[in-house]
Design an enzyme around this catalytic site. Sequence first.
Site: not given
Length: 405
Positions: A205-207
């Site tokens: 995933g990412n932030r």
Amino acid sequence: MTEVVLGVCGGIAAYKACELLRLFTESGHGVRVVPTASALKFVGEPTWAALSGRPVATEVFHDAHEVPHVRIGRAAELVVVAPATADILAKAAHGIADDLLTNTLLTATCPIVYAPAMHTEMWENPATRANVATLRERGAFVIEPAVGRLTGRDTGKGRLPDPAAIFEYAVRVHKRGLDLDLAGRHVVVTAGGTREPLDPVRYLGNRSSGKQGYALAKAAVARGARVTLVAANVALPDPAGADVVRVGTTEELRKATVEAFAAADVAIMAAAPADFRPETVAAQKIKKTDSGTPSPIVLTTNPDIAAELGASKRPDQILVAFAAETHAALEHARAKLVKKRADLIVVNEVGPDLVFGQDHNTVTLLGADGSTGTFGQLPKDDVADVILDHVVARLDAQVGHARQG
């Protein structure tokens, strides 16, 4: 201090208007509560008086020498009706004035916001839909109700939006006034970050928090647009008035966005889709090996959703892409602008403590027409309006070209 009239109608959601009233008063607004007779069967007059710090107006003939059915509407700078029942929408659409609230609605010259709450069948009834359309055509702001639990065991569209979301919407409407420059337009906004499963427990995933996308959705609704918000793993309250489609993976995001954009005027791609996904997803949780060396994970490239939209968009559609970069941001963004065939690309530099999860953003806007604009650190709500200002300018230009043709 803004003078707000809070109209409360007779529905079970009337108790939620207490929270909305508190939000207005605690932020410094003066509020006059005008409940209907039915509303007072759900929440009594002393409650409204205590929370507003003002007498509650309930009858046309109360203090008749002050002509309250005219004075209250004239003095209002914003009117919010929450919950708004099917009955009040019908009366307002047909100019019926049989109590103090409906008289106030006829005399008010300020923005009027209706937050409907009713059973799904009532909201979808052709009579209600026609009344809503009439009110919107006359410049009223009618928020789309939320989807969720209704009275009893019923669930569906018709739930009163969260009071905080109504408050944010109403404040934005008051700020903009009666300028509905996106009225009649369908805007698709993507928000959040996608997650690609590795196994039943883990994911790539990412932030991305989704804050900028949600700010764009709220701003577009307040400017009169019909908004479809495709949200990927966002833990924020639904923006009042937006139709929210929840997704998890990049493929789910692609499918929902492509489907929504087919009949839309604008797509604003604020989400952060994962560029890669595991080639295979383990059926069970991946365990540590005795050697301590993990097995390699083979990645495959995800589809470029913005590029797909750009390749298929009609001449009358606007595509806004985003470029979140850690270095050489403008160089990479210019290349993406061409590759994705976007009309506008929003550029920002990102990092662990930069943009993601923050309430402010610093962006540069690059246009396919060669235009460039850089905007210093602004709240994400203000960044949303800056982006939409550029979108509206391009939509207006399209209309101008069509007339000349």
